[in-house]
Design a protein around this motif. Structure first.
Motif, PDB file in Angstrom:
ATOM      1  N   MET A   1       0.727  -1.067  -0.228  1.00 50.75           N
ATOM      2  CA  MET A   1       0.061   0.179   0.004  1.00 50.75           C
ATOM      3  C   MET A   1       0.729   1.411  -0.020  1.00 50.75           C
TER       4      MET A   1
ATOM      5  N   PHE B   1       2.337   1.768  -3.466  1.00 50.75           N
ATOM      6  CA  PHE B   1       1.693   2.073  -4.265  1.00 50.75           C
ATOM      7  C   PHE B   1       1.643   3.771  -4.129  1.00 50.75           C
TER       8      PHE B   1
ATOM      9  N   TYR C   1      -5.194  -6.362 -13.517  1.00 49.02           N
ATOM     10  CA  TYR C   1      -4.523  -5.258 -12.521  1.00 49.02           C
ATOM     11  C   TYR C   1      -4.760  -3.865 -13.363  1.00 49.02           C
TER      12      TYR C   1
ATOM     13  N   GLU D   1      -1.957  -1.295 -13.383  1.00 38.27           N
ATOM     14  CA  GLU D   1      -0.534  -1.315 -12.781  1.00 38.27           C
ATOM     15  C   GLU D   1       0.059   0.350 -12.891  1.00 38.27           C
TER      16      GLU D   1
ATOM     17  N   ALA E   1       3.848  -0.666  -8.597  1.00 41.44           N
ATOM     18  CA  ALA E   1       2.710  -1.114  -8.016  1.00 41.44           C
ATOM     19  C   ALA E   1       1.455  -1.432  -8.546  1.00 41.44           C
TER      20      ALA E   1
ATOM     21  N   TYR F   1      -2.990  -2.841  -8.553  1.00 44.64           N
ATOM     22  CA  TYR F   1      -4.210  -3.256  -7.735  1.00 44.64           C
ATOM     23  C   TYR F   1      -5.194  -3.988  -8.680  1.00 44.64           C
TER      24      TYR F   1
ATOM     25  N   GLN G   1      -4.928 -12.006  -2.309  1.00 45.42           N
ATOM     26  CA  GLN G   1      -5.024 -10.530  -2.021  1.00 45.42           C
ATOM     27  C   GLN G   1      -5.050  -9.712  -3.351  1.00 45.42           C
ATOM     28  N   ARG G   2      -5.354  -8.451  -3.124  1.00 43.28           N
ATOM     29  CA  ARG G   2      -5.456  -7.546  -4.229  1.00 43.28           C
ATOM     30  C   ARG G   2      -4.219  -6.944  -4.796  1.00 43.28           C
ATOM     31  N   TRP G   3      -3.233  -6.655  -3.980  1.00 48.21           N
ATOM     32  CA  TRP G   3      -2.184  -5.758  -3.972  1.00 48.21           C
ATOM     33  C   TRP G   3      -1.031  -6.451  -4.636  1.00 48.21           C
ATOM     34  N   ASP G   4      -0.224  -6.003  -5.378  1.00 49.30           N
ATOM     35  CA  ASP G   4       1.142  -6.430  -5.950  1.00 49.30           C
ATOM     36  C   ASP G   4       2.102  -5.333  -5.964  1.00 49.30           C
ATOM     37  N   ALA G   5       3.164  -5.835  -6.092  1.00 45.86           N
ATOM     38  CA  ALA G   5       4.391  -4.802  -6.495  1.00 45.86           C
ATOM     39  C   ALA G   5       5.663  -5.622  -6.612  1.00 45.86           C
TER      40      ALA G   5
END
Length: 232
Positions: A1, A4, A108, A110, A134, A136, A176-180
């Motif tokens: 988070m 992002f 995503y 991105e 990052a 979502y 989960q929704r978040w990636d980085a």
């Protein structure tokens, strides 16, 4: 988070720069993605089927902001489909219908921020570099197949409910929704508006909130247009 938000701030600063710097240019690009999910042996759900690449696509825009001679910052925003194909076809010599998740597709938004160095070549410039991203996940889907003695009986599309745990039936995954992660890019800017490039994305975030470990990876090939390049 926090990653992002940091990248969002960089993108906002880049957008502000467009107002005061006439050399900033806009690029549009899209193309093919070869995506996979790197699943560790300790992931939840016991023994997991092998994973095969998912053939998908990406599209988006970016800003080309000159920072120093032959160097530029390139923040952007992309829509990309990541995921993987799971090699599930039931169990041979067992007269029981078994369900299993097969193709997983994660959509995503991105936000990449890359720093590139441009090398003049005869047909234009070669821009090579890298940075971070990052992302979502706006939506997730997977195919649920039912096999009996290696034969497909039925297949249906299911939605990933990110509010539930687990959220991919038969796998134990709690996505989960978040990636980085990190990017590497190489793009040819031809002596016209056209660009042609490749990129590799190495996810650093564990997407599985359970005891497992799942990370995104993908290789992409893209074509695009870069308007008002700084050396024109």
């Amino acid at each position: 988070m926090k990653c992002f938000k940091f990248l969002c701030v960089l993108a906002t600063l880049a957008a502000t720069t467009t107002i005061v710097n006439a050399q900033v240019s806009l690029g549009l690009q899209g193309g093919y993605v070869n995506a996979e999910m790197n699943v560790s042996s300790g992931s939840s759900g016991g023994t997991q089927p092998g994973s095969k690449p998912l053939h998908s696509w990406q599209a988006g825009f970016y800003l080309n902001i000159p920072l120093f001679p032959n160097g530029a910052l390139q923040p952007g925003l992309s829509y990309i489909v990541k995921g993987a194909n799971r090699s599930f076809n039931g169990q041979q010599d067992v007269n029981v219908a078994l369900p299993g998740a097969t193709k997983i597709r994660l959509q995503y938004l991105e936000l990449p921020v890359n720093l590139v160095y441009k090398i003049p070549i005869g047909i234009g410039k070669l821009a090579i570099g890298g940075g971070g991203y990052a992302a979502y996940c706006t939506r997730g889907d997977y195919d649920l197949a039912i096999y009996k003695e290696g034969k497909l009986l039925q297949s249906s599309s299911q939605r990933v409910d990110f509010g539930k745990s687990p959220n991919v039936f038969t796998t134990g995954y709690d996505l989960q929704r978040w990636d980085a992660g990190l990017n590497a890019v190489a793009t040819i800017e031809f002596n016209c508006y056209v660009t042609l490039g490749v990129n590799y994305s190495y996810g650093l975030i564990d997407m599985d909130r359970s005891a497992g470990n799942i990370k995104n990876r993908y290789f992409g090939v893209h074509v695009g247009i870069l308007f008002n390049r700084e050396d024109w």
